[in-house]
Motif scaffolding. Structure first.
Motif, PDB file in Angstrom:
ATOM      1  N   MET A 276      21.081  21.874  41.933  1.00 20.00           N
ATOM      2  CA  MET A 276      21.361  20.779  41.030  1.00 20.00           C
ATOM      3  C   MET A 276      20.101  19.952  40.766  1.00 20.00           C
ATOM      4  O   MET A 276      19.868  19.528  39.648  1.00 20.00           O
ATOM      5  CB  MET A 276      22.477  19.914  41.602  1.00 20.00           C
ATOM      6  N   ALA A 277      19.296  19.744  41.796  1.00 21.34           N
ATOM      7  CA  ALA A 277      18.073  18.965  41.626  1.00 21.34           C
ATOM      8  C   ALA A 277      17.102  19.689  40.691  1.00 21.34           C
ATOM      9  O   ALA A 277      16.398  19.050  39.913  1.00 21.34           O
ATOM     10  CB  ALA A 277      17.420  18.700  42.969  1.00 21.34           C
ATOM     11  N   LYS A 278      17.086  21.035  40.771  1.00 26.68           N
ATOM     12  CA  LYS A 278      16.217  21.815  39.896  1.00 26.68           C
ATOM     13  C   LYS A 278      16.658  21.668  38.451  1.00 26.68           C
ATOM     14  O   LYS A 278      15.819  21.574  37.539  1.00 26.68           O
ATOM     15  CB  LYS A 278      16.230  23.285  40.310  1.00 26.68           C
ATOM     16  N   ASP A 279      17.960  21.635  38.188  1.00 24.05           N
ATOM     17  CA  ASP A 279      18.475  21.447  36.839  1.00 24.05           C
ATOM     18  C   ASP A 279      18.059  20.101  36.274  1.00 24.05           C
ATOM     19  O   ASP A 279      17.677  20.000  35.103  1.00 24.05           O
ATOM     20  CB  ASP A 279      20.008  21.558  36.823  1.00 24.05           C
ATOM     21  N   ILE A 280      18.110  19.090  37.105  1.00 23.67           N
ATOM     22  CA  ILE A 280      17.709  17.744  36.661  1.00 23.67           C
ATOM     23  C   ILE A 280      16.221  17.718  36.368  1.00 23.67           C
ATOM     24  O   ILE A 280      15.788  17.157  35.357  1.00 23.67           O
ATOM     25  CB  ILE A 280      18.086  16.686  37.730  1.00 23.67           C
ATOM     26  N   GLN A 281      15.415  18.357  37.238  1.00 26.48           N
ATOM     27  CA  GLN A 281      13.973  18.400  37.022  1.00 26.48           C
ATOM     28  C   GLN A 281      13.635  19.165  35.739  1.00 26.48           C
ATOM     29  O   GLN A 281      12.778  18.742  34.970  1.00 26.48           O
ATOM     30  CB  GLN A 281      13.264  19.048  38.221  1.00 26.48           C
ATOM     31  N   ASP A 282      14.308  20.293  35.486  1.00 23.28           N
ATOM     32  CA  ASP A 282      14.098  21.045  34.251  1.00 23.28           C
ATOM     33  C   ASP A 282      14.443  20.203  33.034  1.00 23.28           C
ATOM     34  O   ASP A 282      13.729  20.220  32.026  1.00 23.28           O
ATOM     35  CB  ASP A 282      14.945  22.328  34.242  1.00 23.28           C
ATOM     36  N   TYR A 283      15.535  19.465  33.110  1.00 29.01           N
ATOM     37  CA  TYR A 283      15.961  18.597  32.016  1.00 29.01           C
ATOM     38  C   TYR A 283      14.922  17.509  31.754  1.00 29.01           C
ATOM     39  O   TYR A 283      14.568  17.238  30.593  1.00 29.01           O
ATOM     40  CB  TYR A 283      17.328  17.980  32.347  1.00 29.01           C
ATOM     41  N   LEU A 284      14.418  16.902  32.818  1.00 29.49           N
ATOM     42  CA  LEU A 284      13.397  15.861  32.667  1.00 29.49           C
ATOM     43  C   LEU A 284      12.095  16.438  32.103  1.00 29.49           C
ATOM     44  O   LEU A 284      11.451  15.830  31.246  1.00 29.49           O
ATOM     45  CB  LEU A 284      13.137  15.176  34.014  1.00 29.49           C
TER      46      LEU A 284
ATOM     47  N   LYS B 120      11.730  19.078  30.165  1.00 26.14           N
ATOM     48  CA  LYS B 120      11.930  19.371  28.741  1.00 26.14           C
ATOM     49  C   LYS B 120      11.862  18.103  27.916  1.00 26.14           C
ATOM     50  O   LYS B 120      11.328  18.092  26.808  1.00 26.14           O
ATOM     51  CB  LYS B 120      13.266  20.073  28.509  1.00 26.14           C
ATOM     52  N   GLY B 121      12.404  17.030  28.441  1.00 30.18           N
ATOM     53  CA  GLY B 121      12.363  15.755  27.728  1.00 30.18           C
ATOM     54  C   GLY B 121      10.959  15.201  27.604  1.00 30.18           C
ATOM     55  O   GLY B 121      10.588  14.627  26.594  1.00 30.18           O
ATOM     56  N   MET B 122      10.159  15.361  28.661  1.00 27.89           N
ATOM     57  CA  MET B 122       8.809  14.797  28.650  1.00 27.89           C
ATOM     58  C   MET B 122       7.806  15.704  27.948  1.00 27.89           C
ATOM     59  O   MET B 122       6.937  15.232  27.222  1.00 27.89           O
ATOM     60  CB  MET B 122       8.333  14.542  30.088  1.00 27.89           C
ATOM     61  N   TYR B 123       7.893  17.006  28.178  1.00 25.55           N
ATOM     62  CA  TYR B 123       6.861  17.929  27.688  1.00 25.55           C
ATOM     63  C   TYR B 123       7.327  18.862  26.581  1.00 25.55           C
ATOM     64  O   TYR B 123       6.533  19.621  26.054  1.00 25.55           O
ATOM     65  CB  TYR B 123       6.329  18.778  28.853  1.00 25.55           C
ATOM     66  N   GLY B 124       8.606  18.843  26.259  1.00 26.37           N
ATOM     67  CA  GLY B 124       9.140  19.757  25.261  1.00 26.37           C
ATOM     68  C   GLY B 124       9.538  21.074  25.899  1.00 26.37           C
ATOM     69  O   GLY B 124       9.319  21.310  27.083  1.00 26.37           O
ATOM     70  N   THR B 125      10.127  21.928  25.104  1.00 26.52           N
ATOM     71  CA  THR B 125      10.556  23.231  25.592  1.00 26.52           C
ATOM     72  C   THR B 125       9.342  24.077  25.943  1.00 26.52           C
ATOM     73  O   THR B 125       8.408  24.164  25.144  1.00 26.52           O
ATOM     74  CB  THR B 125      11.403  23.941  24.521  1.00 26.52           C
ATOM     75  N   PRO B 126       9.340  24.680  27.121  1.00 26.53           N
ATOM     76  CA  PRO B 126       8.179  25.509  27.474  1.00 26.53           C
ATOM     77  C   PRO B 126       8.019  26.682  26.527  1.00 26.53           C
ATOM     78  O   PRO B 126       8.995  27.264  26.083  1.00 26.53           O
ATOM     79  CB  PRO B 126       8.508  26.005  28.885  1.00 26.53           C
ATOM     80  N   GLN B 127       6.754  27.002  26.204  1.00 26.36           N
ATOM     81  CA  GLN B 127       6.464  28.108  25.290  1.00 26.36           C
ATOM     82  C   GLN B 127       5.860  29.264  26.054  1.00 26.36           C
ATOM     83  O   GLN B 127       5.163  29.078  27.045  1.00 26.36           O
ATOM     84  CB  GLN B 127       5.466  27.672  24.215  1.00 26.36           C
TER      85      GLN B 127
END
Length: 154
Positions: free
Chosen positions: A1-9, A11-18
């Motif tokens: 669950m913590a990893k999901d929150i970190q991924d969400y944060l 994406k919000g800060m840096y955009g979708t990874p390319q």
């Protein structure tokens, strides 16, 4: 669950990874494995590029011609007519650059799937190393190296 929150944060800060962003920038927004051919700005002044492009359009139908938006309007117009005659999609691509050098990739013809074509440059107009590069290579071979320059009596 913590990893999901970190991924969400993230994406919000840096955009979708390319995937391979440097490669996509180089080839005007597409991957290298999808590229059929590229044209450098210096090659767009040759009349033979049109014949080469038409042959590639016929051999690999259904692609998209990506054109750097910094290409001169007269060349853009020529490319628009070329794509309309051959029923090829054309997209103008903005880059972060403000000028386009002669050895910059100006045109990319790509498909929407991987073809992994090995040689993507015009076969009859290979770029050669500049005269200054050739001159430096000759000087290095004739000089004898670092130690001979250090201990030589001139």
């Amino acid at each position: 669950m913590a990893k999901d929150i970190q991924d969400y944060l993230d994406k919000g800060m840096y955009g979708t990874p390319q995937l391979k962003p440097d490669e996509q920038k180089k080839y005007l927004g597409t991957f290298r494995e999808r590229v059929v051919f590229i044209l450098f700005l210096s090659e767009l002044s040759l009349n033979s590029f049109e014949e080469f492009a038409v042959n590639q359009f016929k051999q690999y139908p259904g692609g998209t011609l990506l054109v750097n938006a910094l290409v001169k309007p007269t060349i853009q117009k020529k490319l628009i007519h070329l794509t309309q005659e051959n029923e090829v999609l054309l997209k103008l691509v903005d880059t972060e650059h403000t000028t386009l050098a002669d050895d910059s990739i100006a045109v990319v013809y790509s498909l929407n799937h991987a073809i992994n074509k090995e040689d993507i440059e015009m076969p009859f107009k290979k770029r050669t190393p500049s005269a200054s590069t050739a001159k430096n290579t000759n000087q290095t071979h004739s000089s004898g190296g670092f130690f001979s320059n250090l201990f030589s009596k001139k």
